[in-house]
Design an enzyme around this catalytic site. Structure first.
Site, PDB file in Angstrom:
ATOM      1  CB  CYS A  77      -8.808  -7.962  -3.707  1.00  0.00           C
ATOM      2  SG  CYS A  77      -8.193  -7.182  -5.219  1.00  0.00           S
ATOM      3  CG  ASP A 311     -10.654 -10.375  -7.371  1.00  0.00           C
ATOM      4  OD1 ASP A 311     -10.676  -9.837  -8.495  1.00  0.00           O
ATOM      5  OD2 ASP A 311      -9.669 -10.288  -6.606  1.00  0.00           O
TER       6      ASP A 311
END
Length: 507
Positions: A77, A311
């Site tokens: 992330c 992501d």
């Protein structure tokens, strides 16, 4: 003679008024396109992550472009989102993991790459900017400046403090803490950020373009679906094909440690997670529908580019790893990417490789920024989107890199595994380790190949032919022509030290 003079003066005034009116109209015509970026959290593409997203596929993909080879620069992330904001590979923005010590939302990040992030350039182009949802995992922590810190370039800031949550969270609203509970109507984060973006559209100035970035928590854990969707997909299980529940034979030691076949308890757990992930995505699908409808109502849809992506990818049982990301395989590094907007022809599927580091360059290209002057590692893929400019170059190969995380004391529940591991499940399957540190070259030109080197005492290498082996079951490093291995090694060395233009000028 006075009357003709008055006539001439009146005619002159009318001409001036006409010129001003024309100028205003031309100014309106020349107003830059609006841009919306929807960034989901942990949404895979390889395991059917887009299956629940029927409205999204219809409203973005079917009227625009679906990129079948979109990749993240790193499958985690905070480093990935830092790449999206900065347009840089992790070795240049220096965010290694989701911790402050790993540079996630740290002071060094704020004074370095974040001070040159793409929203700043949009702001200079007089874009009205809105941010809603998850930002960076350590955002809002005391050591990162707390909730009062608002990154530059944002006019409206509604950012989540910390990691993904659906309820019981704190937002930084333009630098002030806003605490939320567990009331669906008032607090469900996916809906809340959508509603605030719609209010932003109502309150904006029509004379200037806007940029909206929406980052819902879905489908990240804790996988809390909206009440109306908590019984959806009741019969759905994680896909059993490909590399599901297969041993990690010939792979890095971390992939060789999970027991195979998997314990029934692990399979039950990942099936439950898989279902709940899909349930959370239904609210994101609603988000897209409502946002598109709003843009249509305010007559801005035809002048707005909408990007939908994630992501990083995700796995549920691949190579007997229960649930996570962080690995070098397609299921973790390949992401969805759908785009619609002015000049984009409908129902296109493009095969060219694009990356998340290309997103800021593409967005700024749309905004009229001279992207050739920017010190970013990515490249604009706008020429691939708009047919008259379809002569844009696609990258022949690219870099994926990851820095492994581990804990020095051994896990007390899994002492046989020793120290240096992280993200361990109750049945002693660990998803990460200090020496799960790797760099890969992924190439599509000449060969559909992946070449990866690990930074460990084995100098372990994995090589996959994705044409013959799309699920990456066989490491062919011992079967490949040594000359090809040398070529891939040289490409990797070049990419690991590239910066800016040198990351794009590849042969």
């Amino acid at each position: 003679m006075a009357a003709p003079r008055r006539v001439k003066e009146a005619a002159g005034c009318l001409l001036l008024l006409a010129v001003l009116t024309c100028s205003l109209r031309c100014g309106e015509c020349l107003k830059s396109s609006n841009i919306v970026l929807i960034l989901t959290d942990d949404l895979d593409v390889d395991l059917g992550g887009l299956t629940p997203m029927k409205k999204t596929k219809a409203l973005i993909g079917d009227v625009g472009v679906t990129f079948s080879n979109a990749y993240t620069a790193t499958p985690l992330c905070c480093p990935s989102r830092s790449s999206i904001l900065s347009g840089k590979y992790p070795h240049n923005h220096m965010v290694r993991n989701n911790s402050l010590s790993g540079n996630c939302s740290s002071k060094a990040w704020q004074t370095g790459p974040e001070s040159q992030a793409f929203p700043i350039y949009l702001s200079k182009k007089l874009y009205q900017t809105f941010y809603g949802g998850k930002y960076l995992n350590q955002y809002g922590s005391k050591e990162a400046g707390g909730v009062t810190y608002v990154p530059p370039g944002w006019d409206q800031w509604h950012a989540l403090v910390g990691n993904s949550q659906y309820y019981n969270y704190t937002l930084s609203v333009n630098g002030k803490a806003e605490v939320h509970g567990d009331n669906y109507e008032k607090d469900y984060l996916t809906d809340l950020i959508l509603n605030r973006s719609l209010a932003f559209l109502d309150e904006r100035s029509p004379q200037h373009p806007f940029f909206i970035m929406l980052c819902p928590p879905a489908p990240h854990s804790p996988w809390t679906a909206a009440p109306q969707y908590q019984k959806s997909f009741g019969d759905v299980k994680a896909p059993r094909d490909g590399s599901f529940n297969k041993p990690g034979k010939g792979k890095h030691w971390l992939l060789r440690q999970p027991p195979n076949p998997m314990a029934n308890s692990s399979i039950d757990y990942l099936d439950d997670a898989f279902r709940k992930r899909w349930q959370t995505l239904l609210s994101v699908d609603d988000m897209v529908e409502r946002l598109v409808k709003k843009l249509e109502d305010i007559k801005e849809l035809n002048n707005t580019y909408i990007f939908f992506t994630s992501d990083n990818g995700y796995h549920t049982g691949q190579f007997s790893l229960p649930i996570d990301k962080r690995q070098l395989y397609e299921f973790d590094i390949r992401v969805p990417l759908l785009v619609r907007g002015p000049g984009i022809q409908p129902k296109q599927t493009l095969q060219n490789a694009v990356m998340n580091i290309d997103l800021p360059m593409t967005i700024l290209d749309i905004a009229g920024v001279n992207v050739s002057t920017l010190n970013m590692d990515g490249q604009s893929f706008l020429p691939q989107l708009v047919p008259p400019a379809r002569n844009g170059t696609s990258r022949p190969y690219f870099l994926v890199e990851y820095t492994g995380e581990g804990h020095l004391p051994a896990d007390p529940y899994c002492p046989k595994l020793g120290p240096g591991l992280a993200n361990c499940f109750p049945d002693c399957v660990c998803e990460d380790a200090f020496n799960n540190t790797y760099a890969c070259v992924r190439t599509f030109k000449d060969y559909n190949l992946q070449y990866c080197e690990f930074a460990d005492n084995e100098a372990f290498v994995e090589v996959y032919n994705l044409t013959a082996d799309p699920h990456q079951l066989e490491n062919i490093v011992k079967k490949v022509d040594p000359t090809l291995l040398q070529t891939m090694n040289q490409r990797l060395i070049k990419l690991q030290s590239c910066e800016g233009k040198s990351c794009r000028d590849l042969k």
